[in-house]
Design an enzyme around this catalytic site. Sequence first.
Site, PDB file in Angstrom:
ATOM      1  N   GLY A 162      -9.834  -6.437   5.285  1.00 21.00           N
ATOM      2  CA  GLY A 162      -9.326  -5.572   4.536  1.00 21.00           C
ATOM      3  C   GLY A 162      -9.423  -4.372   5.234  1.00 21.00           C
TER       4      GLY A 162
ATOM      5  N   GLN B 124       1.091  -1.648   0.010  1.00 17.23           N
ATOM      6  CA  GLN B 124      -0.210  -0.115   0.612  1.00 17.23           C
ATOM      7  C   GLN B 124       0.839   0.659  -0.054  1.00 17.23           C
ATOM      8  OE1 GLN B 124      -3.139   0.699   0.062  1.00 17.23           O
ATOM      9  NE2 GLN B 124      -2.757   2.911  -0.163  1.00 17.23           N
TER      10      GLN B 124
ATOM     11  N   TYR C 240       3.836  -0.048   7.739  1.00 18.79           N
ATOM     12  CA  TYR C 240       3.217  -1.338   8.072  1.00 18.79           C
ATOM     13  C   TYR C 240       2.909  -2.080   7.364  1.00 18.79           C
ATOM     14  CZ  TYR C 240      -1.831  -2.178   9.012  1.00 18.79           C
ATOM     15  OH  TYR C 240      -3.158  -2.433   9.816  1.00 18.79           O
TER      16      TYR C 240
ATOM     17  N   ILE D 232     -11.848  -1.891   7.338  1.00 22.68           N
ATOM     18  CA  ILE D 232     -12.894  -2.056   8.728  1.00 22.68           C
ATOM     19  C   ILE D 232     -13.330  -0.357   8.934  1.00 22.68           C
ATOM     20  CG2 ILE D 232     -13.745  -3.064  10.267  1.00 22.68           C
ATOM     21  CD1 ILE D 232     -13.017  -5.403   8.091  1.00 22.68           C
TER      22      ILE D 232
END
Length: 241
Positions: free
Chosen positions: A178, A141, A147, A180
């Site tokens: 995914g 990402q 992360y 949330i």
Amino acid sequence: MARVAVVTGGSRGIGAAISKALKAAGHNVAATYAGNDEAAANFKEETGIPVYKWDVANYDACAAGLKQVEADLGPIDILVNNAGITKDAMFHRMTPDQWNAVINTNLNSLFNMTRPVWEGMRTRKFGRVICISSINGQKGQAGQANYSAAKAGEIGFVKSLAQEGARAGITVNAIAPGYIGTEMVRAIAQDVLDKHILPHIPMGRLGEPEEIAKAVVFLASDEQAFITGSTISMNGGQYMV
Ligand code: CAA
């Protein structure tokens, strides 16, 4: 069978839903938290679930805290490594502090929390270790090199430990949620969410913490003894592996 379960980051967000669902399934749950005393006190009052404060990034704190939980509740048979933080930044702006904080809390915590309970699980020939990874450990990402590295590392940890635990009755699995609807996701700027994230979720919505919690209860159950080393993706169809 009722078991003693520890949920890290268990008083807020996905962790709170997991703690409540495990309790509803009959388990004796302890929820750990790092800093938000008010949220933890409210959670304890609302649910009756005891809360314990320590930093999962600190091995000695984990070892001492887990010892206390075992003295209070009994041997720990279910461990949910859920605690996690984000320090999002494009890599060209990411600082060593942002990198280290996320790796320590999200990845090193797996060693810190699992190592002290592992020998007991091996001796008792039963254990359930469930790690909450992320879709972003699977697909990467932008803005989350720290992360995503930690969350991908979590999946490697699970696959290795699953092999070690298999003959000792211990299953080790990951869930990769995914996006949330928790504070963590709501902290993303609305325009980033609208432009870069929501359009990529085929179901067109954020997930619910309770949906993740139900999968944890399933993996934690005595009956579910043959799934190990797996990663269950729960992301509304955003990324399929
Ligand atoms: N994919 C591709 N490009 C992206 C992007 C994305 N997801 N997000 C931002 N960009 C682009 C922007 O469009 C922008 O490009 P232009 O300059 O050409 O318009 C460029 O990258 C810089 O973006 P920003 O202006 O947003 O930069 P910033 O420094 O203000 O913010 C950021 C950077 C904090 C990382 C911000 O982009 C952001 O919050 N991104 C979302 C990161 C993310 O998805 N985090 C998940 C948090 S929830 C979570 O972690 C739980 C879980 O497990 C899923």
